[in-house]
Scaffold this motif. Structure first.
Motif, PDB file in Angstrom:
ATOM      1  N   PRO A   1      30.524  51.021  34.909  1.00  0.00           N
ATOM      2  CA  PRO A   1      30.831  50.144  36.051  1.00  0.00           C
ATOM      3  C   PRO A   1      29.994  48.873  36.071  1.00  0.00           C
ATOM      4  N   GLU A   2      28.813  48.922  35.483  1.00  0.00           N
ATOM      5  CA  GLU A   2      27.953  47.737  35.481  1.00  0.00           C
ATOM      6  C   GLU A   2      28.632  46.560  34.768  1.00  0.00           C
ATOM      7  N   ASN A   3      29.344  46.851  33.672  1.00  0.00           N
ATOM      8  CA  ASN A   3      29.994  45.780  32.922  1.00  0.00           C
ATOM      9  C   ASN A   3      31.008  45.031  33.773  1.00  0.00           C
ATOM     10  N   VAL A   4      31.855  45.778  34.453  1.00  0.00           N
ATOM     11  CA  VAL A   4      32.911  45.140  35.240  1.00  0.00           C
ATOM     12  C   VAL A   4      32.319  44.432  36.451  1.00  0.00           C
ATOM     13  N   ARG A   5      31.311  45.005  37.057  1.00  0.00           N
ATOM     14  CA  ARG A   5      30.667  44.345  38.196  1.00  0.00           C
ATOM     15  C   ARG A   5      30.020  43.031  37.771  1.00  0.00           C
ATOM     16  N   LEU A   6      29.378  43.016  36.605  1.00  0.00           N
ATOM     17  CA  LEU A   6      28.795  41.766  36.116  1.00  0.00           C
ATOM     18  C   LEU A   6      29.858  40.692  35.980  1.00  0.00           C
TER      19      LEU A   6
END
Length: 270
Positions: free
Chosen positions: A152-157
């Motif tokens: 999820p960190e990738n998409v949030r970034l």
């Protein structure tokens, strides 16, 4: 902006044959009004082909296949995003996705940062940069590859970078249907973005790909969805009005409290 996602190829093949397939699909997508065609992970060579074949077929980002694909983009007047094995100038091979504009110009090249399983780690070096962002037709577009989107960190970034569409070439196999059916719509919803997910289909070297390629709106609903089996070309219109309305209804990005999440950046022991 109208976009298309290709699910396939049904069978693996050599690079030349897959470039011919790319030309045919790009022509069909452009004929349906699409301005961007998203193709699967390792589209040019096949995904489950082994480390030796990956190394043998790897090309630099400006190699002959990229030149051929640029010609297809120019001829059809459509932007292309497709997966391939990149021979890096550092001597390492990366699982990469190349974005070409409708004029054939290179807009971005993303290297997969999260490698899945021992076979990928044997064949590829991981990308080390942040998620890739590019501009296309007035829209900010982010690129991830397969396993990347499951973090999820990738998409949030990407969402925090102002990205409106995340495009994901993938090679999702059984038994991970949950990712395509549930996780991908959740990523779109929780980040208030459009998400295009282009999967392979059929069998390859003992793997069974389950299709289910999709274009999902920021409300988590399918704008288009391919079946679990067989090649497919799906098309959907990305309406900024839907994006704005969904963000007003679900203001996740505006309501964040980053000071509470600082521990997410800390290294954790294995």
């Amino acid at each position: 902006m109208r976009i298309a996602v290709f699910q396939g190829p049904l069978e693996g093949g050599d690079v030349g044959r897959n470039l011919e397939r790319l030309a045919a699909v790009a022509d069909a997508a452009a004929g349906r009004g699409a301005r961007l065609l998203v193709c699967p992970e390792m589209f040019l060579t096949g995904y489950n082909i082994g480390a030796e074949a990956v190394k043998r077929l790897a090309e630099p980002v400006d190699g002959p296949s990229a030149a051929a694909a640029a010609g297809i983009a120019r001829k059809c007047g459509i932007a292309l995003l497709y997966g391939y094995p990149e021979a890096g100038p550092d001597g390492r091979v990366y699982n990469a996705a190349l974005l070409l504009g409708p004029d054939g110009a290179r807009l971005a090249n993303h290297r997969k940062t999260h490698l899945f399983g021992p076979d990928e780690r044997d064949a590829f070096a991981p990308g080390e940069g942040p998620p890739t962002v590019a501009g296309l037709g007035g829209m900010r577009l982010g690129i991830l590859i397969c396993y990347d989107v499951e973090f999820p960190e990738n998409v949030r970034l990407l969402a925090l970078e102002g990205v409106e569409l995340v495009a994901v070439p993938t090679a999702l196999m059984e038994p991970y249907q949950f990712v395509a059916r549930s996780m991908v719509p959740t990523r779109a919803y929780e980040n208030q973005i459009f998400l295009a997910y282009a999967n392979r289909c059929g069998r390859e070297g003992g793997l069974v790909y389950h299709g289910l390629s999709c274009i999902v709106g920021p409300d988590g609903r399918d704008l288009a969805r391919a079946p679990a089996t067989g090649e497919a070309l799906i098309v959907a219109e990305l309406d900024r009005g839907l994006l704005q309305a969904s963000r007003r209804l679900n203001p996740y990005l505006a309501d964040r409290r980053p000071a509470l999440y600082r521990a997410l950046a800390a290294e954790r022991p294995a």
